[in-house]
Design a protein around this motif. Structure first.
Motif, PDB file in Angstrom:
ATOM      1  N   ASN A 201     -97.892  44.495  21.882  1.00 30.39           N
ATOM      2  CA  ASN A 201     -96.601  43.900  21.515  1.00 30.39           C
ATOM      3  C   ASN A 201     -96.405  42.514  22.110  1.00 30.39           C
ATOM      4  O   ASN A 201     -95.287  42.061  22.306  1.00 30.39           O
ATOM      5  N   PRO A 205     -96.586  38.823  16.103  1.00 29.95           N
ATOM      6  CA  PRO A 205     -95.277  39.325  15.690  1.00 29.95           C
ATOM      7  C   PRO A 205     -95.195  40.843  15.793  1.00 29.95           C
ATOM      8  O   PRO A 205     -96.182  41.560  15.564  1.00 29.95           O
ATOM      9  N   GLU A 207     -93.941  42.899  13.835  1.00 34.90           N
ATOM     10  CA  GLU A 207     -94.257  43.551  12.569  1.00 34.90           C
ATOM     11  C   GLU A 207     -95.740  43.889  12.474  1.00 34.90           C
ATOM     12  O   GLU A 207     -96.134  44.884  11.850  1.00 34.90           O
ATOM     13  N   HIS A 208     -96.579  43.058  13.083  1.00 35.90           N
ATOM     14  CA  HIS A 208     -98.027  43.307  13.094  1.00 35.90           C
ATOM     15  C   HIS A 208     -98.317  44.641  13.788  1.00 35.90           C
ATOM     16  O   HIS A 208     -99.070  45.478  13.273  1.00 35.90           O
ATOM     17  N   TYR A 209     -97.721  44.854  14.944  1.00 39.16           N
ATOM     18  CA  TYR A 209     -97.951  46.093  15.687  1.00 39.16           C
ATOM     19  C   TYR A 209     -97.250  47.273  15.031  1.00 39.16           C
ATOM     20  O   TYR A 209     -97.723  48.412  15.115  1.00 39.16           O
ATOM     21  N   ALA A 210     -96.131  47.017  14.382  1.00 39.77           N
ATOM     22  CA  ALA A 210     -95.394  48.098  13.725  1.00 39.77           C
ATOM     23  C   ALA A 210     -96.235  48.785  12.655  1.00 39.77           C
ATOM     24  O   ALA A 210     -96.122  50.000  12.449  1.00 39.77           O
ATOM     25  N   ARG A 211     -97.087  48.037  11.983  1.00 36.88           N
ATOM     26  CA  ARG A 211     -97.940  48.641  10.957  1.00 36.88           C
ATOM     27  C   ARG A 211     -98.924  49.638  11.582  1.00 36.88           C
ATOM     28  O   ARG A 211     -99.176  50.709  11.016  1.00 36.88           O
ATOM     29  N   GLN A 275     -90.823  35.705  18.047  1.00 35.70           N
ATOM     30  CA  GLN A 275     -91.654  36.526  17.162  1.00 35.70           C
ATOM     31  C   GLN A 275     -92.216  37.782  17.820  1.00 35.70           C
ATOM     32  O   GLN A 275     -92.505  38.760  17.129  1.00 35.70           O
ATOM     33  N   THR A 276     -92.422  37.753  19.120  1.00 34.66           N
ATOM     34  CA  THR A 276     -93.166  38.821  19.788  1.00 34.66           C
ATOM     35  C   THR A 276     -92.258  39.609  20.737  1.00 34.66           C
ATOM     36  O   THR A 276     -91.053  39.397  20.779  1.00 34.66           O
ATOM     37  N   GLN A 295     -86.469  49.965  16.652  1.00 37.53           N
ATOM     38  CA  GLN A 295     -86.319  49.604  15.245  1.00 37.53           C
ATOM     39  C   GLN A 295     -87.667  49.277  14.611  1.00 37.53           C
ATOM     40  O   GLN A 295     -87.873  49.469  13.413  1.00 37.53           O
ATOM     41  N   HIS A 296     -88.586  48.776  15.400  1.00 35.78           N
ATOM     42  CA  HIS A 296     -89.917  48.424  14.908  1.00 35.78           C
ATOM     43  C   HIS A 296     -90.903  49.585  15.021  1.00 35.78           C
ATOM     44  O   HIS A 296     -91.761  49.762  14.151  1.00 35.78           O
TER      45      HIS A 296
END
Length: 340
Positions: A201, A205, A207-211, A275-276, A295-296
């Motif tokens: 994390n 971003p 979102e990258h880790y959320a995937r 972003q991070t 949330q992520h």
């Protein structure tokens, strides 16, 4: 929910004072930081493994054993132990020993490592990193769970009637997290065994880790370990905290530029904060940022804060430990508990 601190053990010249501490002093500073983190209410102290400059964190189990003798409550973890270049037999022996010495206050995070040049030093090739990860972890699990083991694989000499000693404390192996930046194979491996999945994390971003987390949760359920939301997820988050936000930003900026990884990211401090998982500011801003993590990533079991790097003087690190312990952790525990 557990909160801890994660160090990468770098020895970096202070960009403000020009001072460069010795390896001896840095190693002992890490011990003092861990002891203080326990006193301030942190739940976990995690130490990453590296074998190349500017790091001194090559023997994480040794350092954690030293810290275990000086603490009584805090969980001692790695972040990460290299499952690729380490012999699984030695990991099994070292961490079972640490388990006994710490009365069970140990878990470990396994990772592939992101430094290709390290692999040949231990007789491996970086192109085999995924294969090494899968095979070595399968062997590690069996070493902790089986005696008189017969085993053969591609990357290591066979074992015949082998029993790893000491055996895990009470017959229960240390809990394992799998650290990942982007590899779906690691999310699948963690999900298959019902282990924990930890995302850095930082440096990319959220979102990258959320995937990756979403994939892990989906596969965790598919392997029959429970619902997706039952997956055991942890996340990192770099922080630098001062009572006043602008003071934190002004103080941290030169250390951000000196950080051995941030310096290569190509992003400005403001861009990384936006972003991070990095937060630089007041206690309220750290709280606000961490409260967005679910949330992520969904429900979290562990958050590790990184703030011990880039040549930051030890005295300033202790100031941040006190401030986080008094003004951040109690609020996060209360708010996150109320949202469950």
């Amino acid at each position: 929910m557990e909160f801890g601190t994660l160090s990468i053990g770098d020895v970096t010249r202070d960009p403000v004072s020009g001072e460069l501490v010795s390896e001896h002093e840095r190693i002992h500073a890490l011990t003092r930081i861990a002891v203080h983190a326990e006193e301030a209410g942190f739940d976990v102290f995690a130490m990453g493994e590296h074998h190349n400059p500017p790091y001194i964190s090559s023997a994480d189990s040794t350092l954690l054993a030293y810290i275990a003798a000086r603490t009584s409550r805090i969980t001692l973890s790695t972040g990460t132990t290299l499952i690729t270049t380490n012999d699984p037999v030695k990991i099994a022996e070292d961490f079972a020993t640490l388990q006994h010495l710490s009365d069970g206050r140990v878990d470990l995070m396994l990772g592939r490592g992101n430094t290709p040049m390290v692999y040949p030093w231990f007789g491996y090739d970086y192109v085999d990193s995924l294969g090494l990860t899968v095979e070595h972890y399968d062997l590690l699990r069996r070493l902790w769970r089986e005696e008189d083991l017969d085993w053969s694989g591609r990357y290591r000499a066979p074992l015949r009637q082998f029993t790893s000693v000491p055996r895990p404390l009470g017959g229960i192996p240390p809990f394992v997290w799998h650290g990942s930046i982007s590899s779906p194979e690691i999310a699948e491996q963690a999900a298959r065994y019902g282990d924990g999945f930890f995302v850095n994390n930082n440096f990319a971003p959220m979102e990258h880790y959320a995937r990756s987390v979403a994939l892990y949760r989906e596969r965790f359920a598919a392997h029959g370990h429970g619902r997706p939301e039952d997956g055991i997820v942890g996340a990192g988050g770099g922080i630098w905290v001062r009572p006043r936000s602008q003071d934190a930003i002004d103080e941290y900026r030169p250390y951000f530029r000196a950080h051995p990884i941030h310096a290569r990211s190509g992003l400005t401090l403001e861009e990384e904060v936006a972003q991070t998982g990095l937060t630089v500011g007041s206690p309220a801003q750290v709280i606000e940022k961490v409260l967005t993590f679910p949330q992520h990533f969904g429900p979290l079991r562990r958050v590790l804060f990184g703030f011990d790097f880039g040549g930051i003087p030890e005295a300033k690190i202790h100031d941040v430990i006190d401030l986080v312990g008094s003004d951040v952790l109690p609020v996060l525990r209360r708010e996150l508990a109320s949202g469950e």
